[in-house]
Design an enzyme around this catalytic site. Structure first.
Site, short mmCIF file in Angstrom:
data_model
loop_
_atom_site.label_atom_id
_atom_site.label_comp_id
_atom_site.label_asym_id
_atom_site.label_seq_id
_atom_site.Cartn_x
_atom_site.Cartn_y
_atom_site.Cartn_z
N TYR A 106 0.78 -1.31 -0.18
CA TYR A 106 -0.10 0.15 -0.03
C TYR A 106 0.87 1.17 0.03
CZ TYR A 106 -3.38 3.70 1.66
OH TYR A 106 -4.06 4.70 1.63
N ASP A 147 -2.01 -1.31 -4.29
CA ASP A 147 -2.22 0.05 -4.52
C ASP A 147 -1.01 0.84 -4.52
OD1 ASP A 147 -3.15 2.44 -4.74
OD2 ASP A 147 -4.39 2.45 -3.02
N ASN A 149 -0.93 3.76 -5.78
CA ASN A 149 -1.14 5.39 -5.75
C ASN A 149 -0.30 6.15 -7.02
OD1 ASN A 149 -3.17 5.98 -4.20
ND2 ASN A 149 -2.06 5.27 -2.38
#
Length: 257
Positions: A106, A147, A149
DNA sequence: ATGGTCGCGCAGCGA
């Protein structure tokens, strides 16, 4: 072997939908992000009853990553093992599942270009690369899932003109993803799909999902020995529909044995 | 209509 990754945006709020999705999608390995749980609150037995071994690295209110596997789960590494100081946030966990070294990541959001959190994000991605250097070889079977981002290219955002000066598309962020690819990882979704407009995240606000206004920021970056065995890749948009969805859809990768 | 939504947790921040 079917590997999936899904930012669930609170496993507590999403458990019912995650269980239903597992039943329908039958992943062998499921990486989750943003569980927002302490380790003591992680529903390991719920997943065990569905046939999965699990590892969770959490901190409580924010972040939190997990790996579920029904093809073995060994040699767990929580956080980075690059020789640097421990990351205070629960953002990465590694395990070996079915012969593949799997990471659930993450990546920090970054908030705004130039913000302290943006520099934390770039540093974090550099540490991920250092972690690979320290613990894996490009010739190993590796899949870094999660993820990120970061939208790797302009094909991965709904309208490039709306992202000028924004995070997720800035050259340093994209360079950090390119550095992972230079190490020997490949964006397996892009290997199978060349068109734009295929997204994995849509803001909850302003009906953006229904307008098709999203970004592709959830990735599986795989080493060559895994990427070559990929049969198909899909983003399950159906999981973004209906009641109480996460703002992310799961990414599913089918790998030949 | 110049904002729109979630989750966490009980105010307001982060995404």
């Amino acid at each position: 072997m079917r590997i999936a990754t899904w930012n669930v945006n609170s496993l507590n709020a999403r458990l019912g939908r995650v269980e239903a999705w597992i039943d329908q999608a039958q992943p062998d390995v499921l990486c989750m992000q943003e569980t927002k749980l302490a380790d003591t609150a992680f529903p390991a037995m719920t997943f065990q009853s569905l046939g999965y071994d699990t590892v969770h690295v959490g901190e409580g209110r924010w972040n939190g990553v997990a790996i579920l596997s029904r093809v073995g789960l060994d040699d767990v590494q929580a956080g980075f093992a690059d020789g640097g100081p421990a990351d205070p946030e629960a953002r990465v966990v590694w395990a070996t599942c079915g012969g593949i070294r799997v990471a659930s990541v993450y990546v920090p959001n970054g908030r705004e270009v130039g913000h302290d959190h943006y520099h934390y994000k770039l540093g974090w991605l550099a540490r991920l690369r250092a972690d690979l250097d320290a613990n894996c070889k490009p010739t190993d079977a590796v899949a870094v899932c999660g993820d990120f981002n970061v939208a790797p290219t302009d094909l991965d955002v709904w309208d490039v003109t709306r992202f000028e000066g924004a995070t997720h598309v800035s050259p340093p962020e994209r360079q950090a993803i390119a550095a992972l690819e230079e190490w020997g990882l490949e964006d397996v979704f892009r290997r199978k799909h060349q068109s734009g407009g295929l997204f994995s995240w849509w803001d909850y606000r302003a009906g953006m999902f229904h307008k098709g206004e999203g970004m592709r920021i959830d990735l599986v970056l795989a080493s060559a020995s895994v990427a070559e065995r990929v049969e198909w890749v899909l983003i399950d948009r159906n999981a973004r529909k209906g009641k109480l969805p996460s703002d992310h859809a799961p990414l599913v990768v089918e790998v030949r044995a």
